[in-house]
Design a protein around this motif. Sequence first.
Motif, mmCIF file in Angstrom:
data_model
loop_
_atom_site.group_PDB
_atom_site.id
_atom_site.type_symbol
_atom_site.label_atom_id
_atom_site.label_comp_id
_atom_site.label_asym_id
_atom_site.label_seq_id
_atom_site.Cartn_x
_atom_site.Cartn_y
_atom_site.Cartn_z
ATOM 1 N N THR A 178 1.846 7.946 0.012
ATOM 2 C CA THR A 178 1.508 7.120 -1.147
ATOM 3 C C THR A 178 2.365 5.863 -1.134
ATOM 4 O O THR A 178 3.556 5.904 -0.822
ATOM 5 C CB THR A 178 1.745 7.887 -2.458
ATOM 6 N N LEU A 179 1.737 4.755 -1.487
ATOM 7 C CA LEU A 179 2.403 3.457 -1.480
ATOM 8 C C LEU A 179 2.432 2.886 -2.895
ATOM 9 O O LEU A 179 1.424 2.915 -3.599
ATOM 10 C CB LEU A 179 1.633 2.502 -0.557
ATOM 11 N N CYS A 180 3.601 2.398 -3.306
ATOM 12 C CA CYS A 180 3.726 1.654 -4.563
ATOM 13 C C CYS A 180 4.265 0.269 -4.210
ATOM 14 O O CYS A 180 5.079 0.139 -3.291
ATOM 15 C CB CYS A 180 4.713 2.331 -5.516
ATOM 16 N N TRP A 181 3.836 -0.756 -4.936
ATOM 17 C CA TRP A 181 4.368 -2.085 -4.644
ATOM 18 C C TRP A 181 4.275 -2.993 -5.854
ATOM 19 O O TRP A 181 3.460 -2.804 -6.759
ATOM 20 C CB TRP A 181 3.629 -2.708 -3.452
ATOM 21 N N SER A 182 5.170 -3.967 -5.844
ATOM 22 C CA SER A 182 5.187 -5.018 -6.863
ATOM 23 C C SER A 182 5.285 -6.360 -6.168
ATOM 24 O O SER A 182 5.920 -6.480 -5.104
ATOM 25 C CB SER A 182 6.374 -4.841 -7.812
ATOM 26 N N LEU A 183 4.643 -7.352 -6.749
ATOM 27 C CA LEU A 183 4.590 -8.692 -6.161
ATOM 28 C C LEU A 183 5.161 -9.723 -7.110
ATOM 29 O O LEU A 183 5.060 -9.599 -8.332
ATOM 30 C CB LEU A 183 3.146 -9.081 -5.852
ATOM 31 N N ASP A 184 5.786 -10.732 -6.517
ATOM 32 C CA ASP A 184 6.012 -11.967 -7.259
ATOM 33 C C ASP A 184 5.575 -13.105 -6.351
ATOM 34 O O ASP A 184 4.934 -12.864 -5.322
ATOM 35 C CB ASP A 184 7.469 -12.106 -7.724
ATOM 36 N N ASP A 185 5.894 -14.328 -6.688
ATOM 37 C CA ASP A 185 5.380 -15.457 -5.919
ATOM 38 C C ASP A 185 5.910 -15.501 -4.491
ATOM 39 O O ASP A 185 5.282 -16.088 -3.603
ATOM 40 C CB ASP A 185 5.734 -16.775 -6.619
ATOM 41 N N GLU A 186 7.061 -14.870 -4.238
ATOM 42 C CA GLU A 186 7.697 -15.021 -2.935
ATOM 43 C C GLU A 186 7.955 -13.712 -2.192
ATOM 44 O O GLU A 186 8.184 -13.733 -0.984
ATOM 45 C CB GLU A 186 9.026 -15.772 -3.083
ATOM 46 N N ALA A 187 7.944 -12.587 -2.901
ATOM 47 C CA ALA A 187 8.377 -11.343 -2.270
ATOM 48 C C ALA A 187 7.489 -10.166 -2.662
ATOM 49 O O ALA A 187 6.706 -10.234 -3.619
ATOM 50 C CB ALA A 187 9.827 -11.041 -2.629
ATOM 51 N N ILE A 188 7.619 -9.098 -1.881
ATOM 52 C CA ILE A 188 6.940 -7.843 -2.184
ATOM 53 C C ILE A 188 7.966 -6.716 -2.105
ATOM 54 O O ILE A 188 8.804 -6.680 -1.201
ATOM 55 C CB ILE A 188 5.763 -7.583 -1.205
ATOM 56 N N LYS A 189 7.904 -5.830 -3.076
ATOM 57 C CA LYS A 189 8.780 -4.672 -3.099
ATOM 58 C C LYS A 189 7.914 -3.439 -2.904
ATOM 59 O O LYS A 189 6.918 -3.248 -3.601
ATOM 60 C CB LYS A 189 9.532 -4.590 -4.430
ATOM 61 N N ILE A 190 8.288 -2.608 -1.937
ATOM 62 C CA ILE A 190 7.445 -1.470 -1.548
ATOM 63 C C ILE A 190 8.221 -0.166 -1.650
ATOM 64 O O ILE A 190 9.404 -0.091 -1.305
ATOM 65 C CB ILE A 190 6.924 -1.659 -0.108
ATOM 66 N N LYS A 191 7.511 0.842 -2.130
ATOM 67 C CA LYS A 191 8.042 2.202 -2.145
ATOM 68 C C LYS A 191 6.979 3.112 -1.534
ATOM 69 O O LYS A 191 5.808 3.045 -1.908
ATOM 70 C CB LYS A 191 8.348 2.646 -3.576
ATOM 71 N N ALA A 192 7.383 3.927 -0.574
ATOM 72 C CA ALA A 192 6.462 4.870 0.064
ATOM 73 C C ALA A 192 7.071 6.259 -0.025
ATOM 74 O O ALA A 192 8.264 6.429 0.203
ATOM 75 C CB ALA A 192 6.228 4.485 1.515
ATOM 76 N N PHE A 193 6.272 7.254 -0.371
ATOM 77 C CA PHE A 193 6.795 8.614 -0.417
ATOM 78 C C PHE A 193 5.787 9.606 0.154
ATOM 79 O O PHE A 193 4.567 9.404 0.087
ATOM 80 C CB PHE A 193 7.229 9.002 -1.832
ATOM 81 N N HIS A 194 6.342 10.679 0.748
ATOM 82 C CA HIS A 194 5.536 11.659 1.475
ATOM 83 C C HIS A 194 6.175 13.032 1.322
ATOM 84 O O HIS A 194 7.405 13.157 1.344
ATOM 85 C CB HIS A 194 5.469 11.265 2.951
ATOM 86 N N PRO A 195 5.371 14.079 1.165
ATOM 87 C CA PRO A 195 5.937 15.429 1.053
ATOM 88 C C PRO A 195 6.731 15.811 2.305
ATOM 89 O O PRO A 195 6.353 15.457 3.426
ATOM 90 C CB PRO A 195 4.701 16.325 0.907
ATOM 91 N N GLY A 196 7.841 16.531 2.101
ATOM 92 C CA GLY A 196 8.638 17.015 3.215
ATOM 93 C C GLY A 196 9.707 16.033 3.636
ATOM 94 O O GLY A 196 9.743 14.873 3.201
ATOM 95 N N GLU A 197 10.595 16.512 4.500
ATOM 96 C CA GLU A 197 11.691 15.688 5.006
ATOM 97 C C GLU A 197 11.261 15.103 6.344
ATOM 98 O O GLU A 197 11.318 15.773 7.381
ATOM 99 C CB GLU A 197 12.958 16.522 5.148
ATOM 100 N N VAL A 198 10.808 13.870 6.327
ATOM 101 C CA VAL A 198 10.194 13.245 7.501
ATOM 102 C C VAL A 198 10.667 11.803 7.629
ATOM 103 O O VAL A 198 11.201 11.226 6.682
ATOM 104 C CB VAL A 198 8.649 13.247 7.384
ATOM 105 N N TRP A 199 10.473 11.222 8.817
ATOM 106 C CA TRP A 199 10.683 9.782 8.944
ATOM 107 C C TRP A 199 9.370 9.076 8.615
ATOM 108 O O TRP A 199 8.287 9.641 8.764
ATOM 109 C CB TRP A 199 11.188 9.397 10.327
#
Length: 392
Positions: free
Chosen positions: A38-59
């Motif tokens: 799953t991907l979450c993100w926020s935008l402004d005029d110059e940047a993007i902030k991203i959060k990704a999460f997945h079940p389990g202990e993985v890379w």
Amino acid sequence: MKLLLTILMLFSFLSNAEEATQCNTYQNQARLIDSDLTLCWSLDDEAIKIKAFHPGEVWIGLGFGKTMTNADAVIGYIDKALVVDSHMSGRLQFDINDDPEQNITGSSIEFKDNETILVFERMLDTGDSMDVVINPSQFTDLLWAVGGNKSFGLHPEYGVQQIHFESGEQTQRSFSNLIILHALLLVLSWGILSPIIITVTRYFKVTPGQNFPIALDNKFWWVTHWLGHAGVIVLSIIAFGFSVWSIGGFDLSTLHAKVGIAVLALSVIQGGYGWARGTKGGPVDDDGNPVPRNMWYGDHYNMTLYRRLFEWLHKSMGYVVLIASHLCLYTGFFLFNLGAWAYISLLVMEVLMVGAYVLFSLQHRWIDTYHAIWGFSRSHPGNRFSKRPYEE
């Protein structure tokens, strides 16, 4: 049944609620296509902030680019609790290198509540030539991979898609028509036509029904050889043009591209070198008319050193080009993540070619070019280099 449906709906509701909680400080969220990522993100005029999460202990790895070759990637190594701005030059592990300019900030990866969470922020345009410029108002090519365990390596879960960061819309990414044409032309040229042409050249210098060795110099193989391979070269050049046009430039960063340009260059050289095969000579001309004896001399008829070197080099290079062309096809299948059907189809063609070689060899269809043109008589000077016994 109603109870089961109710439980499933409740589970789905709770799952969505949990995802919403994970993304409650972000503007957008999306479960990637055919994935538990799953991907979450926020935008402004110059940047993007991203959060990704997945079940389990993985890379977790996220990439921006059309393919894993020449892609801008962010990789979260859970075993090292490290997030790295990376550049990918291919699909193998040694093709992944740290970007000299680390253009991500606020990055972290952690395992919490049975989930791996990756967070980072980056400028939409970092000014780094190795980074992709993200335009939120257009679809961005997104690659993602999730490891099966903590250690970075093979990834059982991966995907390629497009995401519109401004609207949140997702779509499966498809290959351009030009790339599809590029692939089809090369498979037709080197996977099908070239093996058939080489088989005809080797085993059909004398055709079924020909009254050999009374009837000599059947040009069926010769016309098939030069006309067929001229077509293969032309189709390869067209396919190369489609590739350059599709990707918007000349890119040699992949093994597929390196092998492909080598095959194209060698095939053009082969075609040109064919014209340098020397003179033919012999007691009759191409129409079967007698030639004065003082005009019989020719590089081929007399099997001069030049002609013998030409034949060795031309034949050897031909097989090298054929093998390299199939390596190019296999790396193309790998590069564009085609399924097992592509590999199996090409392997079947190769098995059929080898099978034809074995069958025609058992049928004694291989006849030396010199014998096919002039027969076995000792009176022909080139027969002193014959690979088969003389026959008067």
